[in-house]
Scaffold this active site. Sequence first.
Site, mmCIF file in Angstrom:
data_model
loop_
_atom_site.group_PDB
_atom_site.id
_atom_site.type_symbol
_atom_site.label_atom_id
_atom_site.label_comp_id
_atom_site.label_asym_id
_atom_site.label_seq_id
_atom_site.Cartn_x
_atom_site.Cartn_y
_atom_site.Cartn_z
ATOM 1 N N GLN A 48 98.025 -1.757 68.824
ATOM 2 C CA GLN A 48 97.502 -1.695 68.042
ATOM 3 C C GLN A 48 97.635 -2.899 66.938
ATOM 4 O O GLN A 48 97.714 -2.997 66.222
ATOM 5 C CB GLN A 48 98.088 -0.431 67.318
ATOM 6 C CG GLN A 48 97.658 0.653 67.483
ATOM 7 C CD GLN A 48 97.347 2.457 67.343
ATOM 8 O OE1 GLN A 48 99.203 2.945 67.433
ATOM 9 N NE2 GLN A 48 97.201 2.464 65.817
ATOM 10 N N HIS A 69 102.361 4.433 75.489
ATOM 11 C CA HIS A 69 101.825 3.963 74.364
ATOM 12 C C HIS A 69 100.394 4.169 74.165
ATOM 13 O O HIS A 69 99.633 3.469 74.434
ATOM 14 C CB HIS A 69 102.203 3.780 73.418
ATOM 15 C CG HIS A 69 101.366 4.714 71.582
ATOM 16 N ND1 HIS A 69 102.299 4.652 70.525
ATOM 17 C CD2 HIS A 69 100.291 4.340 71.249
ATOM 18 C CE1 HIS A 69 102.015 5.376 69.525
ATOM 19 N NE2 HIS A 69 100.800 5.135 69.829
ATOM 20 N N ASN A 116 104.347 8.895 74.089
ATOM 21 C CA ASN A 116 103.895 9.204 73.334
ATOM 22 C C ASN A 116 102.677 9.795 72.830
ATOM 23 O O ASN A 116 101.481 10.021 73.347
ATOM 24 C CB ASN A 116 103.255 7.871 72.802
ATOM 25 C CG ASN A 116 102.674 8.048 71.570
ATOM 26 O OD1 ASN A 116 103.636 8.463 69.967
ATOM 27 N ND2 ASN A 116 101.775 8.308 70.629
ATOM 28 N N GLU A 117 102.536 10.924 72.221
ATOM 29 C CA GLU A 117 101.528 12.163 72.597
ATOM 30 C C GLU A 117 100.738 12.327 73.825
ATOM 31 O O GLU A 117 99.745 11.868 74.282
ATOM 32 C CB GLU A 117 100.723 12.099 71.421
ATOM 33 C CG GLU A 117 101.411 11.572 69.853
ATOM 34 C CD GLU A 117 100.505 11.175 68.730
ATOM 35 O OE1 GLU A 117 100.853 10.981 67.511
ATOM 36 O OE2 GLU A 117 99.048 10.609 69.090
ATOM 37 N N TYR A 134 101.744 15.052 60.918
ATOM 38 C CA TYR A 134 101.032 14.089 60.012
ATOM 39 C C TYR A 134 100.677 15.562 59.233
ATOM 40 O O TYR A 134 100.499 14.773 57.982
ATOM 41 C CB TYR A 134 99.551 13.168 60.019
ATOM 42 C CG TYR A 134 100.527 12.382 60.886
ATOM 43 C CD1 TYR A 134 100.438 11.031 60.335
ATOM 44 C CD2 TYR A 134 100.511 12.286 62.396
ATOM 45 C CE1 TYR A 134 100.711 10.189 60.766
ATOM 46 C CE2 TYR A 134 100.743 10.623 62.914
ATOM 47 C CZ TYR A 134 101.165 10.040 61.982
ATOM 48 O OH TYR A 134 101.075 8.520 63.218
ATOM 49 N N GLU A 184 107.049 9.736 63.770
ATOM 50 C CA GLU A 184 105.309 9.197 63.366
ATOM 51 C C GLU A 184 105.323 9.970 62.454
ATOM 52 O O GLU A 184 105.546 11.214 62.254
ATOM 53 C CB GLU A 184 104.363 9.224 64.200
ATOM 54 C CG GLU A 184 104.185 8.031 65.448
ATOM 55 C CD GLU A 184 103.335 7.996 66.387
ATOM 56 O OE1 GLU A 184 102.010 8.136 64.975
ATOM 57 O OE2 GLU A 184 102.892 7.538 66.603
ATOM 58 N N TRP A 188 104.853 5.835 59.658
ATOM 59 C CA TRP A 188 103.881 5.651 60.424
ATOM 60 C C TRP A 188 102.740 5.211 58.763
ATOM 61 O O TRP A 188 102.311 5.292 58.494
ATOM 62 C CB TRP A 188 102.724 6.552 61.887
ATOM 63 C CG TRP A 188 101.748 6.033 62.228
ATOM 64 C CD1 TRP A 188 100.468 5.243 61.663
ATOM 65 C CD2 TRP A 188 102.119 4.401 64.001
ATOM 66 N NE1 TRP A 188 99.688 4.353 62.864
ATOM 67 C CE2 TRP A 188 100.827 4.884 63.360
ATOM 68 C CE3 TRP A 188 102.667 4.957 64.235
ATOM 69 C CZ2 TRP A 188 100.722 3.339 64.971
ATOM 70 C CZ3 TRP A 188 102.377 3.562 65.176
ATOM 71 C CH2 TRP A 188 101.344 3.323 65.884
ATOM 72 N N GLU A 214 93.299 1.110 64.474
ATOM 73 C CA GLU A 214 93.484 2.511 64.175
ATOM 74 C C GLU A 214 92.493 3.699 65.622
ATOM 75 O O GLU A 214 91.723 3.955 65.241
ATOM 76 C CB GLU A 214 93.301 2.870 62.729
ATOM 77 C CG GLU A 214 93.306 4.394 62.708
ATOM 78 C CD GLU A 214 94.534 4.783 63.155
ATOM 79 O OE1 GLU A 214 94.377 6.016 64.311
ATOM 80 O OE2 GLU A 214 95.954 4.475 63.688
ATOM 81 N N TRP A 215 92.728 2.789 66.936
ATOM 82 C CA TRP A 215 92.132 3.534 67.983
ATOM 83 C C TRP A 215 90.736 3.696 67.490
ATOM 84 O O TRP A 215 89.314 2.895 67.674
ATOM 85 C CB TRP A 215 92.689 4.654 68.169
ATOM 86 C CG TRP A 215 93.755 4.583 68.336
ATOM 87 C CD1 TRP A 215 94.838 5.408 67.829
ATOM 88 C CD2 TRP A 215 95.020 3.479 69.801
ATOM 89 N NE1 TRP A 215 96.591 4.896 68.193
ATOM 90 C CE2 TRP A 215 95.991 4.021 69.259
ATOM 91 C CE3 TRP A 215 94.648 3.221 70.155
ATOM 92 C CZ2 TRP A 215 97.467 3.206 70.071
ATOM 93 C CZ3 TRP A 215 94.909 2.846 71.529
ATOM 94 C CH2 TRP A 215 96.534 2.135 71.002
#
EC number: 3.2.1.21
Length: 462
Positions: free
Chosen positions: A20, A123, A169-170, A301, A365, A415, A422-423
Amino acid sequence: MSAAKLPKSFVWGYATAAYQIEGSPDKDGREPSIWDTFCKAPGKIADGSSGDVATDSYNRWREDVQLLKSYGVKAYRFSLSWSRIIPKGGRSDPVNGAGIKHYRTLIEELVKEGITPFVTLYHWDLPQALDDRYGGWLNKEEAIQDFTNYAKLCFESFGDLVQNWITFNEPWVISVMGYGNGIFAPGHVSNTEPWIVSHHIILAHAHAVKLYRDEFKEKQGGQIGITLDSHWLIPYDDTDASKEATLRAMEFKLGRFANPIYKGEYPPRIKKILGDRLPEFTPEEIELVKGSSDFFGLNTYTTHLVQDGGSDELAGFVKTGHTRADGTQLGTQSDMGWLQTYGPGFRWLLNYLWKAYDKPVYVTENGFPVKGENDLPVEQAVDDTDRQAYYRDYTEALLQAVTEDGADVRGYFGWSLLDNFEWAEGYKVRFGVTHVDYETQKRTPKKSAEFLSRWFKEHIEE
């Protein structure tokens, strides 16, 4: 505002991810990852962009470190690009000394400035060569061995300076978005692959942790864990169906990883719904996986309201949203449909995790993309009222969870340090506390950065 304070040992800072921010996709020997490939496929990225330049942090990392220093952070969470370190990714493939040197220099600079590095090994950016060679995460034996080899090289190269490691990550996003609905790299659509990939990632994580504990922990003295993503979930209404749907949704989002890693088995509702499509752990694997994280890394989030229904098995046959039964919204809408502000949910989630999994929590995050911010001139974008309000609510919830509820939360990362790639949204959505002009790469602090610097200065014991 509360007069209570977080303990002196509490760490705070910002998080980023290699793809990113770095750019320089083929500089100094790096080879493509699955995200480099995915971005080239038509229609995958909203604005047709890629991480080829991003925030140019491969070249501007010193500027990023100075920015962190100016914000007064205690820590910085970033990820390593696997294909920068081992360009083709595999255990028999050549190691790229230039990649190791780059990260080593960055880590040395952070340490010199008194900023603690929190390093994420993976990630989302699998070396493309491994996807080509054997299907990446779908191949259990190969992927586990190659990831463990990569992890070992990182522990050897940086472990004398890095005391905080995150394996993945995730994994929910990797497996569901990458192999279930195809919105993220490598873009597969399947109702079986996500469960296979999840299973293999849990095992790859556990093997890397065992290696660290066996060969490095004693002399390097660090800790190692994983970062899982979860919203807080609330029943849409008072019906039994909504309550059961909420428990089911929590298992499908969080429990599918947290239960094996912290408790040694998949959650009951997942087992029941998936039956023999859910891979099984051998007794030896259960022993390896159970307890394979020293802490609970949490990316969170928002909060969702949950009701029964819908055809999405990957979510657990539930429908989620932010609109209450009376038509009101949970909170302020962000630039992402799935994200509204709801501070109380953060407090509840921290309490839930700390009690359910009995490990210290690091919030790895947390952040907010202001609706329409990308359309604003920089002078207006930096006056990010909604982001400041979000951080005010979430830091207050954090403080209450720690000081009033006794939750063992030891760190918090916003974050993100910078607006960035952003992907699938490309550069249309901005999460940064620092505005980035992508034409010039000029960094301009937003008011939210000022707010967080001041808040943590005032709320951590001297």
